[in-house]
Design a protein around this motif. Structure first.
Motif, PDB file in Angstrom:
ATOM      1  N   SER A  51     -23.414  63.932  27.458  1.00 25.17           N
ATOM      2  CA  SER A  51     -22.217  64.766  27.608  1.00 25.17           C
ATOM      3  C   SER A  51     -21.622  65.131  26.252  1.00 25.17           C
ATOM      4  O   SER A  51     -21.119  66.242  26.053  1.00 25.17           O
ATOM      5  CB  SER A  51     -21.174  64.066  28.482  1.00 25.17           C
ATOM      6  N   LEU A  52     -21.684  64.195  25.293  1.00 26.45           N
ATOM      7  CA  LEU A  52     -21.206  64.499  23.948  1.00 26.45           C
ATOM      8  C   LEU A  52     -22.043  65.608  23.318  1.00 26.45           C
ATOM      9  O   LEU A  52     -21.505  66.552  22.715  1.00 26.45           O
ATOM     10  CB  LEU A  52     -21.269  63.254  23.073  1.00 26.45           C
ATOM     11  N   ALA A  53     -23.362  65.522  23.457  1.00 28.96           N
ATOM     12  CA  ALA A  53     -24.241  66.540  22.874  1.00 28.96           C
ATOM     13  C   ALA A  53     -23.947  67.914  23.458  1.00 28.96           C
ATOM     14  O   ALA A  53     -23.928  68.920  22.735  1.00 28.96           O
ATOM     15  CB  ALA A  53     -25.705  66.161  23.100  1.00 28.96           C
ATOM     16  N   ARG A  54     -23.683  67.979  24.768  1.00 25.90           N
ATOM     17  CA  ARG A  54     -23.349  69.264  25.386  1.00 25.90           C
ATOM     18  C   ARG A  54     -22.048  69.812  24.813  1.00 25.90           C
ATOM     19  O   ARG A  54     -21.919  71.012  24.548  1.00 25.90           O
ATOM     20  CB  ARG A  54     -23.237  69.104  26.902  1.00 25.90           C
ATOM     21  N   ALA A  59     -19.168  73.753  21.292  1.00 28.27           N
ATOM     22  CA  ALA A  59     -18.222  74.059  20.217  1.00 28.27           C
ATOM     23  C   ALA A  59     -18.903  74.801  19.076  1.00 28.27           C
ATOM     24  O   ALA A  59     -18.363  75.778  18.537  1.00 28.27           O
ATOM     25  CB  ALA A  59     -17.573  72.771  19.710  1.00 28.27           C
ATOM     26  N   VAL A  60     -20.101  74.360  18.714  1.00 22.09           N
ATOM     27  CA  VAL A  60     -20.847  75.031  17.647  1.00 22.09           C
ATOM     28  C   VAL A  60     -21.237  76.443  18.082  1.00 22.09           C
ATOM     29  O   VAL A  60     -21.079  77.410  17.320  1.00 22.09           O
ATOM     30  CB  VAL A  60     -22.104  74.225  17.262  1.00 22.09           C
ATOM     31  N   GLY A  61     -21.725  76.579  19.310  1.00 15.40           N
ATOM     32  CA  GLY A  61     -22.130  77.895  19.809  1.00 15.40           C
ATOM     33  C   GLY A  61     -20.973  78.873  19.854  1.00 15.40           C
ATOM     34  O   GLY A  61     -21.113  80.044  19.476  1.00 15.40           O
ATOM     35  N   MET A  62     -19.818  78.412  20.338  1.00 12.65           N
ATOM     36  CA  MET A  62     -18.638  79.266  20.401  1.00 12.65           C
ATOM     37  C   MET A  62     -18.219  79.713  19.006  1.00 12.65           C
ATOM     38  O   MET A  62     -17.911  80.888  18.768  1.00 12.65           O
ATOM     39  CB  MET A  62     -17.491  78.518  21.072  1.00 12.65           C
ATOM     40  N   PRO A  83     -18.984  60.217  16.159  1.00 13.87           N
ATOM     41  CA  PRO A  83     -20.201  60.463  16.942  1.00 13.87           C
ATOM     42  C   PRO A  83     -20.673  61.913  16.883  1.00 13.87           C
ATOM     43  O   PRO A  83     -21.829  62.201  17.180  1.00 13.87           O
ATOM     44  CB  PRO A  83     -19.782  60.066  18.368  1.00 13.87           C
ATOM     45  N   TRP A  84     -19.776  62.840  16.492  1.00  8.36           N
ATOM     46  CA  TRP A  84     -20.200  64.235  16.339  1.00  8.36           C
ATOM     47  C   TRP A  84     -21.171  64.389  15.165  1.00  8.36           C
ATOM     48  O   TRP A  84     -21.996  65.300  15.158  1.00  8.36           O
ATOM     49  CB  TRP A  84     -18.985  65.142  16.111  1.00  8.36           C
ATOM     50  N   PHE A  85     -21.047  63.531  14.154  1.00  9.86           N
ATOM     51  CA  PHE A  85     -21.805  63.699  12.917  1.00  9.86           C
ATOM     52  C   PHE A  85     -23.316  63.765  13.138  1.00  9.86           C
ATOM     53  O   PHE A  85     -23.970  64.727  12.703  1.00  9.86           O
ATOM     54  CB  PHE A  85     -21.453  62.578  11.933  1.00  9.86           C
ATOM     55  N   PRO A  86     -23.954  62.764  13.796  1.00 14.85           N
ATOM     56  CA  PRO A  86     -25.413  62.839  13.952  1.00 14.85           C
ATOM     57  C   PRO A  86     -25.858  64.017  14.799  1.00 14.85           C
ATOM     58  O   PRO A  86     -26.934  64.586  14.549  1.00 14.85           O
ATOM     59  CB  PRO A  86     -25.775  61.494  14.602  1.00 14.85           C
ATOM     60  N   VAL A  87     -25.057  64.397  15.795  1.00  7.83           N
ATOM     61  CA  VAL A  87     -25.419  65.545  16.629  1.00  7.83           C
ATOM     62  C   VAL A  87     -25.372  66.826  15.798  1.00  7.83           C
ATOM     63  O   VAL A  87     -26.278  67.668  15.856  1.00  7.83           O
ATOM     64  CB  VAL A  87     -24.472  65.662  17.844  1.00  7.83           C
ATOM     65  N   LEU A  88     -24.316  66.977  15.014  1.00  9.04           N
ATOM     66  CA  LEU A  88     -24.196  68.155  14.150  1.00  9.04           C
ATOM     67  C   LEU A  88     -25.329  68.226  13.139  1.00  9.04           C
ATOM     68  O   LEU A  88     -25.884  69.301  12.885  1.00  9.04           O
ATOM     69  CB  LEU A  88     -22.849  68.126  13.426  1.00  9.04           C
ATOM     70  N   ARG A  89     -25.679  67.095  12.543  1.00  9.53           N
ATOM     71  CA  ARG A  89     -26.730  67.084  11.533  1.00  9.53           C
ATOM     72  C   ARG A  89     -28.098  67.434  12.137  1.00  9.53           C
ATOM     73  O   ARG A  89     -28.950  68.024  11.462  1.00  9.53           O
ATOM     74  CB  ARG A  89     -26.776  65.725  10.843  1.00  9.53           C
ATOM     75  N   ARG A  90     -28.308  67.071  13.397  1.00 12.80           N
ATOM     76  CA  ARG A  90     -29.558  67.475  14.040  1.00 12.80           C
ATOM     77  C   ARG A  90     -29.578  68.988  14.276  1.00 12.80           C
ATOM     78  O   ARG A  90     -30.622  69.630  14.160  1.00 12.80           O
ATOM     79  CB  ARG A  90     -29.751  66.730  15.369  1.00 12.80           C
ATOM     80  N   MET A  91     -28.421  69.533  14.597  1.00 13.23           N
ATOM     81  CA  MET A  91     -28.335  70.967  14.874  1.00 13.23           C
ATOM     82  C   MET A  91     -28.313  71.796  13.598  1.00 13.23           C
ATOM     83  O   MET A  91     -28.984  72.817  13.487  1.00 13.23           O
ATOM     84  CB  MET A  91     -27.076  71.266  15.694  1.00 13.23           C
ATOM     85  N   ARG A  92     -27.498  71.362  12.627  1.00 10.01           N
ATOM     86  CA  ARG A  92     -27.288  72.092  11.382  1.00 10.01           C
ATOM     87  C   ARG A  92     -27.388  71.103  10.222  1.00 10.01           C
ATOM     88  O   ARG A  92     -26.374  70.565   9.767  1.00 10.01           O
ATOM     89  CB  ARG A  92     -25.924  72.792  11.385  1.00 10.01           C
TER      90      ARG A  92
END
Length: 223
Positions: A51-54, A59-62, A83-92
């Motif tokens: 759910s966090l990843a979604r 937020a990034v897509g918007m 917890p946003w940090f690792p998800v963001l780093r995987r994306m960007r």
């Protein structure tokens, strides 16, 4: 002040009702035990990794849709363990991330590896931060801050905003589960007034923009 806890539907473990067994500890300390209980315990946690990843992807897509390019910077206010940090780093992978939190535990454990600085929402206008940030995150925070702190914090977020602010607000009309210790009850009307006074206009689920900078948004891109 740090991210506390909450959450509704949208995943199998989310709840629409507060369980007495999930009540927060009498002495509220944002230590390892707190985060283990509210974010990782299978019965008490208020979100999941999925759910966090979604949420982060949304937020990034918007933000990228509205600014017309990949994000380069993120400011996460009340980030907790970030917890946003690792998800963001995987994306960007090249995104510049700054987390802000008051938890000594979070700063000691993740301060260097996830770039967490000591501070609160109410401190934003006194902190040394980038002049403009593409995505400002303030998730699961406002309900634990008094009105004066929210007013100051939202105005500071607008001044920093170069794209979209993802700001969660939970109202008395919502039936929220999680840590209700220190929770400030506010109606939807009160939150709308706070956002309007700060000059923030809703442009998606929990997403806000400054129309002085985004005057190109068409009618149905803003609420």
């Amino acid at each position: 002040m740090t991210t506390g806890s909450k959450r509704v539907t949208r995943s199998p473990v989310d709840r629409r009702k507060l369980s007495s067994s999930n009540a927060s500890p009498p002495a509220k300390t944002y230590d390892r035990e707190y985060f283990e209980h509210w974010y990782r315990h299978p019965r008490a946690r208020v979100s999941t990794a999925a759910s966090l990843a979604r949420k982060v992807r949304m937020a990034v897509g918007m933000t990228e849709f509205l600014i017309g390019r990949p994000i380069r910077s993120v400011l996460d206010v009340g980030c907790g363990e970030a917890p946003w940090f690792p998800v963001l780093r995987r994306m960007r992978p090249d995104v510049r991330y700054i987390g802000i939190d008051s938890s000594e535990y979070a700063i000691q454990r993740y301060g260097k590896t996830r770039n967490i600085r000591r501070g609160t929402l109410d401190d934003l206008d006194t902190m040394r931060l980038p002049r403009v940030v593409d995505l400002v995150v303030c998730a699961d925070v406002l309900q634990y801050v008094d009105r004066r702190g929210v007013e100051r914090g939202l105005k500071a977020i607008r001044r920093l905003l170069g794209g979209v602010a993802y700001i969660e607000a939970f109202t008395t009309e919502d039936d929220m589960a999680g840590d209700h210790g220190g929770w400030h009850e506010r109606s939807a009307v009160e939150y709308r007034e706070l956002f309007a006074t700060a000059g923030l206009t809703q442009c998606g689920p929990h997403c806000y923009a400054d129309l002085d900078d985004m005057d190109y948004l068409i009618t149905f891109e803003r609420f």
